[in-house]
Design a protein around this motif. Structure first.
Motif: not given
Length: 135
Positions: A107-135
């Protein structure tokens, strides 16, 4: 057929995306699937277990496997059980630590994750190789 072994994660969190990349590289059997918590897929699949509200802070990772939903540190450790023998051994060792202690650290890490690690402006897009694994 219903998918098993699904990780639900914060799609804009750099730490979460780094963890997903880590798991993808080590999931040799390609038995784990992925869905951003912000997605309709996550809302649909999780609705019988939890309620995901709009504009919520997605501080918890979830792992659905064997018809059970795990969260926080238990999700991480159960994911590790699916990976290599070394990861499974580490998970079994860490399961000895009481859940309230593991989850407090999570919980400590999760609450501070954007401060420690940053944030993207949009959700992650899977690569072509990963697409079958993403729902």
């Amino acid at each position: 057929m219903e998918k098993e072994n699904i990780i639900f994660f914060d799609g804009v969190c750099n730490l979460c995306n780094g963890f997903i990349d880590y798991v993808i590289k080590r999931d040799k059997k390609k038995s784990i699937f992925y869905a951003a918590l912000q997605s309709e897929t996550a809302k649909s699949k999780l609705k019988k277990h939890i309620e995901l509200k709009e504009n919520t802070d997605y501080t918890t990772i979830y792992y659905f496997t064997n018809n059970k939903l795990y969260s926080k540190s238990s999700a991480i450790l159960n994911i590790f059980l699916e990976l290599s023998t070394t990861h499974a051994f580490l998970a079994r060792v860490l399961f000895v630590i009481p859940k309230f202690i593991r989850d407090a650290i999570y919980t400590f890490i999760a609450k501070n994750r954007y401060l420690f690690f940053g944030k993207k402006s949009t959700c992650r897009l899977p690569s072509l190789e990963e697409r079958n694994q993403f729902l």
